[in-house]
Design an enzyme around this catalytic site. Structure first.
Site, PDB file in Angstrom:
ATOM      1  N   VAL A  14     -25.236  68.233  40.211  1.00  0.00           N
ATOM      2  CA  VAL A  14     -25.268  66.984  40.977  1.00  0.00           C
ATOM      3  C   VAL A  14     -24.898  67.275  42.434  1.00  0.00           C
ATOM      4  CG1 VAL A  14     -24.106  64.752  41.290  1.00  0.00           C
ATOM      5  CG2 VAL A  14     -24.796  65.510  39.000  1.00  0.00           C
ATOM      6  N   ALA A  18     -21.169  65.740  51.947  1.00  0.00           N
ATOM      7  CA  ALA A  18     -19.966  66.431  52.404  1.00  0.00           C
ATOM      8  C   ALA A  18     -19.053  65.551  53.251  1.00  0.00           C
ATOM      9  CB  ALA A  18     -20.354  67.672  53.198  1.00  0.00           C
ATOM     10  N   LEU A  19     -19.480  64.336  53.565  1.00  0.00           N
ATOM     11  CA  LEU A  19     -18.656  63.417  54.348  1.00  0.00           C
ATOM     12  C   LEU A  19     -18.892  62.002  53.840  1.00  0.00           C
ATOM     13  CD1 LEU A  19     -16.709  63.192  56.798  1.00  0.00           C
ATOM     14  CD2 LEU A  19     -18.716  62.783  58.227  1.00  0.00           C
ATOM     15  N   LEU A  21     -16.899  57.776  53.239  1.00  0.00           N
ATOM     16  CA  LEU A  21     -15.910  56.786  53.669  1.00  0.00           C
ATOM     17  C   LEU A  21     -14.904  56.572  52.565  1.00  0.00           C
ATOM     18  CD1 LEU A  21     -15.116  54.553  55.829  1.00  0.00           C
ATOM     19  CD2 LEU A  21     -16.320  52.953  54.313  1.00  0.00           C
ATOM     20  N   GLY A  22     -13.629  56.724  52.889  1.00  0.00           N
ATOM     21  CA  GLY A  22     -12.562  56.376  51.973  1.00  0.00           C
ATOM     22  C   GLY A  22     -12.063  54.976  52.280  1.00  0.00           C
ATOM     23  N   ASP A  47     -15.796  56.249  48.576  1.00  0.00           N
ATOM     24  CA  ASP A  47     -14.730  56.604  47.626  1.00  0.00           C
ATOM     25  C   ASP A  47     -13.715  55.476  47.528  1.00  0.00           C
ATOM     26  OD1 ASP A  47     -13.066  59.072  46.278  1.00  0.00           O
ATOM     27  OD2 ASP A  47     -11.739  57.740  47.406  1.00  0.00           O
ATOM     28  N   TYR A  52      -6.698  50.800  44.288  1.00  0.00           N
ATOM     29  CA  TYR A  52      -6.809  50.322  45.662  1.00  0.00           C
ATOM     30  C   TYR A  52      -7.024  48.815  45.733  1.00  0.00           C
ATOM     31  CZ  TYR A  52      -7.669  55.271  46.847  1.00  0.00           C
ATOM     32  OH  TYR A  52      -7.591  56.635  46.989  1.00  0.00           O
ATOM     33  N   LYS A  77     -11.614  55.867  40.642  1.00  0.00           N
ATOM     34  CA  LYS A  77     -10.598  56.662  39.955  1.00  0.00           C
ATOM     35  C   LYS A  77      -9.860  55.827  38.919  1.00  0.00           C
ATOM     36  CE  LYS A  77      -9.773  58.826  44.434  1.00  0.00           C
ATOM     37  NZ  LYS A  77     -10.247  57.679  45.240  1.00  0.00           N
ATOM     38  N   HIS A 110      -6.766  59.831  38.673  1.00  0.00           N
ATOM     39  CA  HIS A 110      -6.138  59.666  39.980  1.00  0.00           C
ATOM     40  C   HIS A 110      -4.954  60.602  40.204  1.00  0.00           C
ATOM     41  CE1 HIS A 110      -5.782  56.372  43.264  1.00  0.00           C
ATOM     42  NE2 HIS A 110      -5.309  57.501  43.727  1.00  0.00           N
TER      43      HIS A 110
END
Length: 297
Positions: A14, A18-19, A21-22, A47, A52, A77, A110
């Site tokens: 998969v 590589a970048l 948004l958290g 992410d 959260y 998570k 997590h």
């Protein structure tokens, strides 16, 4: 045209951007526009986490963006309260419903719980079932040390595709990255710009910012970039995945504008030299189910 983020191939084939948004600590009311803006700016990785409290808003932001769902890599998570086999499967269903999605791209545990290993291990076995059933494309962990990875893997079958950990210029996790390379695990960095060294009350480097270090600011001036962009490019040069968080549209766009320049190997090494070896977040070896509660990260 926005340059897309390079793709990292996980150990099951998969591909993951590589970048991304958290959305840690992103208030729900600010998460929808942040996700929408990020996807319109070219991000394709979002992410989040059950703990959260903004999974619903992440899903809404994806829908409002107009970007096809299959083009977005979505991670969430499993929180410690739901560790266990059946409870993990139920929690996954809840997260999927909150996101309004039919499948996930990546599902992570997590935190490790080394002092109470049974719920932790069987939660990962539940994730293995979700993977086998095709409900998630890849599974992994977060905040696991080399020793904790080995402990988990001794009792499970699927090598984690990703380990998401604290990683920034003050804590470069060299040993862990070497272990990941040997095991075929992709390293993903939370707090990649090092914000945790400023906002976490127990941070040993409290108040310090890698963005103010001369080696970083000098490179920013050299390349006509911001200090944050230089640090994010440092992650890219190392082959890591970074998930910086912001709810400000201009900052979200800025963080993604890192694909039109490169750092030399010598410049990467110079930033590596900022490493203190000191973790700012919680020590994974000391996490307990009965004391960590609904705390995040």
């Amino acid at each position: 045209m926005t340059t897309p983020a390079p793709l990292l191939k996980l150990n099951n084939g998969v591909e993951m951007p590589a970048l991304g948004l958290g959305v840690y600590q992103s208030p729900p009311e600010q998460t929808v526009p942040a996700v929408e803006a990020a996807l319109k700016d070219g991000y394709r990785l979002i992410d989040t986490a059950a703990a959260y409290g903004n999974e619903k808003e992440v899903g809404e932001g994806i829908r409002r963006s107009g970007v096809d769902r299959d083009d977005v890599f979505v991670t969430t998570k499993l929180w410690l309260d739901d560790y266990g086999y059946d409870s993990a499967l139920r929690a996954f269903d809840t997260s999927l419903a909150n996101l309004g999605l039919e499948y996930l791209d990546l599902y992570l545990l997590h935190q490790p719980v080394p002092l109470e290993p049974e719920p932790w291990v069987v939660a990962y076995k539940a994730a293995e079932k979700l993977l086998a059933d095709g409900r998630v494309r890849a599974i992994g962990v977060s905040n696991h040390t080399p020793g904790l990875l080995r402990t988990l893997m001794d009792s499970t079958e699927v090598v984690p595709a990703v380990n998401q950990v604290e990683l920034h210029p003050y804590f470069i996790q060299r040993e862990l990255r070497e272990v990941h390379e040997k095991l075929g695990i992709t390293t993903q960095a939370w707090s990649p710009i090092g914000g945790i060294t400023r906002y976490w009350q127990h941070a040993p480097n409290g108040g310090r910012s890698a963005l103010e270090e001369p080696v970083v600011t000098d490179l920013a001036a050299k390349y006509g970039k911001t200090a944050a962009q230089v640090v994010l490019r440092w992650h890219i040069e190392h082959g890591l995945c970074a998930i910086p968080k912001s709810v400000k549209a201009h900052r979200i766009a800025e963080n993604f504008d890192v694909f039109d320049f490169s750092l030399t190997p010598e410049e990467v090494t110079a930033i590596d030299a900022l490493d203190t070896g000191l973790r700012s977040g919680p020590d994974p070896e000391n996490i307990r189910l009965d004391t960590f509660g609904r705390r995040t990260r």
